[in-house]
Design a protein around this motif. Structure first.
Motif, PDB file in Angstrom:
ATOM      1  N   SER A 224       0.826  -1.214   0.000  1.00  0.00           N
ATOM      2  CA  SER A 224       0.000   0.000   0.000  1.00  0.00           C
ATOM      3  C   SER A 224       0.856   1.258   0.000  1.00  0.00           C
ATOM      4  CB  SER A 224      -0.927   0.013   1.222  1.00  0.00           C
ATOM      5  OG  SER A 224      -0.164  -0.063   2.407  1.00  0.00           O
ATOM      6  N   THR A 225       2.188   1.082   0.029  1.00  0.00           N
ATOM      7  CA  THR A 225       3.084   2.249   0.026  1.00  0.00           C
ATOM      8  C   THR A 225       4.227   1.994  -0.950  1.00  0.00           C
ATOM      9  OG1 THR A 225       4.301   1.303   1.892  1.00  0.00           O
ATOM     10  CG2 THR A 225       2.568   2.887   2.412  1.00  0.00           C
ATOM     11  N   PHE A 226       3.891   1.657  -2.162  1.00  0.00           N
ATOM     12  CA  PHE A 226       4.905   1.295  -3.145  1.00  0.00           C
ATOM     13  C   PHE A 226       5.587   2.542  -3.698  1.00  0.00           C
ATOM     14  CE2 PHE A 226       5.955   0.048  -7.646  1.00  0.00           C
ATOM     15  CZ  PHE A 226       7.035  -0.751  -7.313  1.00  0.00           C
ATOM     16  N   ILE A 227       6.916   2.553  -3.632  1.00  0.00           N
ATOM     17  CA  ILE A 227       7.707   3.627  -4.219  1.00  0.00           C
ATOM     18  C   ILE A 227       8.280   3.107  -5.533  1.00  0.00           C
ATOM     19  CG2 ILE A 227       9.683   5.162  -3.921  1.00  0.00           C
ATOM     20  CD1 ILE A 227       9.342   4.874  -0.900  1.00  0.00           C
ATOM     21  N   ASP A 228       7.695   3.511  -6.622  1.00  0.00           N
ATOM     22  CA  ASP A 228       8.121   3.057  -7.939  1.00  0.00           C
ATOM     23  C   ASP A 228       9.513   3.614  -8.239  1.00  0.00           C
ATOM     24  OD1 ASP A 228       8.551   2.697 -10.678  1.00  0.00           O
ATOM     25  OD2 ASP A 228       6.423   2.879 -11.150  1.00  0.00           O
ATOM     26  N   PRO A 229      10.534   2.741  -8.400  1.00  0.00           N
ATOM     27  CA  PRO A 229      11.900   3.239  -8.624  1.00  0.00           C
ATOM     28  C   PRO A 229      12.048   4.119  -9.865  1.00  0.00           C
ATOM     29  CG  PRO A 229      11.919   0.910  -8.085  1.00  0.00           C
ATOM     30  CD  PRO A 229      10.491   1.280  -8.311  1.00  0.00           C
ATOM     31  N   LEU A 230      11.216   3.899 -10.875  1.00  0.00           N
ATOM     32  CA  LEU A 230      11.331   4.698 -12.092  1.00  0.00           C
ATOM     33  C   LEU A 230      10.485   5.964 -12.069  1.00  0.00           C
ATOM     34  CD1 LEU A 230      12.911   2.302 -13.222  1.00  0.00           C
ATOM     35  CD2 LEU A 230      11.761   2.682 -15.397  1.00  0.00           C
ATOM     36  N   ARG A 231       9.671   6.134 -11.020  1.00  0.00           N
ATOM     37  CA  ARG A 231       8.891   7.365 -10.913  1.00  0.00           C
ATOM     38  C   ARG A 231       9.246   8.153  -9.661  1.00  0.00           C
ATOM     39  NH1 ARG A 231       2.656   7.210 -11.917  1.00  0.00           N
ATOM     40  NH2 ARG A 231       2.617   5.621 -10.286  1.00  0.00           N
ATOM     41  N   SER A 232      10.184   7.668  -8.866  1.00  0.00           N
ATOM     42  CA  SER A 232      10.569   8.364  -7.645  1.00  0.00           C
ATOM     43  C   SER A 232      11.720   9.328  -7.918  1.00  0.00           C
ATOM     44  CB  SER A 232      10.978   7.368  -6.561  1.00  0.00           C
ATOM     45  OG  SER A 232      12.106   6.622  -6.977  1.00  0.00           O
ATOM     46  N   VAL A 233      11.837  10.331  -7.077  1.00  0.00           N
ATOM     47  CA  VAL A 233      12.899  11.329  -7.186  1.00  0.00           C
ATOM     48  C   VAL A 233      13.662  11.331  -5.866  1.00  0.00           C
ATOM     49  CG1 VAL A 233      13.454  13.752  -7.568  1.00  0.00           C
ATOM     50  CG2 VAL A 233      11.502  12.720  -8.756  1.00  0.00           C
ATOM     51  N   ALA A 234      14.959  10.986  -5.934  1.00  0.00           N
ATOM     52  CA  ALA A 234      15.808  10.939  -4.742  1.00  0.00           C
ATOM     53  C   ALA A 234      15.192  10.057  -3.659  1.00  0.00           C
ATOM     54  CB  ALA A 234      16.051  12.341  -4.199  1.00  0.00           C
ATOM     55  N   GLY A 235      14.598   8.941  -4.063  1.00  0.00           N
ATOM     56  CA  GLY A 235      14.041   8.008  -3.106  1.00  0.00           C
ATOM     57  C   GLY A 235      12.670   8.372  -2.586  1.00  0.00           C
ATOM     58  N   ARG A 236      12.149   9.514  -2.978  1.00  0.00           N
ATOM     59  CA  ARG A 236      10.831   9.937  -2.516  1.00  0.00           C
ATOM     60  C   ARG A 236       9.812   9.714  -3.635  1.00  0.00           C
ATOM     61  NH1 ARG A 236      11.478  15.774   0.206  1.00  0.00           N
ATOM     62  NH2 ARG A 236       9.391  15.192   0.963  1.00  0.00           N
ATOM     63  N   PRO A 237       8.649   9.158  -3.300  1.00  0.00           N
ATOM     64  CA  PRO A 237       7.695   8.845  -4.363  1.00  0.00           C
ATOM     65  C   PRO A 237       7.132  10.092  -5.022  1.00  0.00           C
ATOM     66  CG  PRO A 237       6.704   8.508  -2.197  1.00  0.00           C
ATOM     67  CD  PRO A 237       8.158   8.799  -1.963  1.00  0.00           C
ATOM     68  N   ALA A 238       7.140  10.091  -6.352  1.00  0.00           N
ATOM     69  CA  ALA A 238       6.524  11.199  -7.074  1.00  0.00           C
ATOM     70  C   ALA A 238       5.010  11.122  -6.936  1.00  0.00           C
ATOM     71  CB  ALA A 238       6.922  11.145  -8.538  1.00  0.00           C
TER      72      ALA A 238
END
Length: 275
Positions: A224-238
């Protein structure tokens, strides 16, 4: 999607077991042959294979003998004929090998998918190879010998078409709020809307990234808290996302990930509570 992948494997096995193709490569293995006439015969055969298999998404076929020398390609490409591909994964079935490797490159003995690669054909498409050995005795009654390798190329765009049914339409920014990622042997081969600064596809070792490991190790493979590696910026979810991952039991090397923006997923519930 699993059904399509399994059907593709069956089709390439059947083509590699075609008596006409097997007979030609048994003759090549016995040698010597007239190279010009033999290549023309193999080329005609592959062109027929291309026509009857295009409906399954195969866009090219190539075939080599047991020494990895290519005899034909459909669509025809002069630059490939006569080249040696013993270092390519589609031939040896292990991995792409450096030319100075000390590993002996033998022809593959099992039908299987390769990682995505850029073809050496003139139009240099980005393909996933699905290759099968051509066996002297496919029934194994007298002990089979690998006399060639048949490789089918599938464009990555074909996988996009297979997966599009699970997605919502694009929003104002051009990206759907629900879409599918496709990972094969740790390599990401499909992501429809990465950030502009993201690594171009395919992305090697994508499944080893911490965000992906968190998802894949979650019981039930839901987050429920997926941080997409290709859409995140500096480890923070876009964008705050939900994700579900699944690998087909018969094809464990493939993983499908359905990702959806949290706001979009909650929209029906919000409408109900407002009512």
């Amino acid at each position: 999607v699993g059904d399509r992948l399994e059907a593709a494997i069956r089709r390439v096995r059947e083509e590699a077991d075609d008596p006409a193709l097997r007979g030609m490569f048994a003759t090549i293995a016995a040698g010597p042959v007239d190279p010009r006439r033999t290549r023309a015969a193999v080329q005609r055969h592959l062109e027929q294979v291309l026509v009857r298999a295009q409906v399954q998404g195969f866009t090219s076929w190539a075939v080599s003998d047991a020494a990895a020398v290519a005899w034909a390609r459909a669509p025809y490409d002069q630059g490939i004929i006569g080249s040696n591909y013993k270092f390519r994964e589609w031939f040896n079935g292990r991995e792409e090998l450096p030319r100075d490797t000390s590993i002996e490159a033998r022809p593959r003995t099992e039908t299987g998918f390769t990682r995505a690669f850029t073809s050496t054909a003139q139009d240099a498409p980005l393909l996933i190879g699905l290759a099968a050995p051509i066996l002297s005795d496919p029934d194994g009654a007298r002990g089979h010998v690998v006399i060639g390798v048949l490789n089918a190329g599938i464009h990555l765009e074909t996988f996009n078409a297979w997966l599009g049914i699970a997605e919502s339409g694009p929003r104002e920014g051009g990206c759907p709020d629900r879409f599918v990622l496709l990972v094969h042997r740790g390599q990401l081969v499909r992501h429809p809307c990465p950030a502009l600064t993201a690594t171009p596809l395919p992305v090697a070792e994508f499944a080893n990234q911490p965000e992906m490991q968190t998802l894949l190790r979650t019981p039930g493979q839901m987050s429920s808290t997926f941080i997409d590696p290709l859409r995140s910026v500096a480890g923070r979810p876009a964008i705050n996302s939900l994700a579900v991952a699944r690998s087909p039991e018969l094809l464990p090397d493939w993983t499908l990930i359905l990702e959806q923006d949290v706001d979009a997923a909650l929209r029906p519930i919000t409408a109900l509570t407002d009512d």
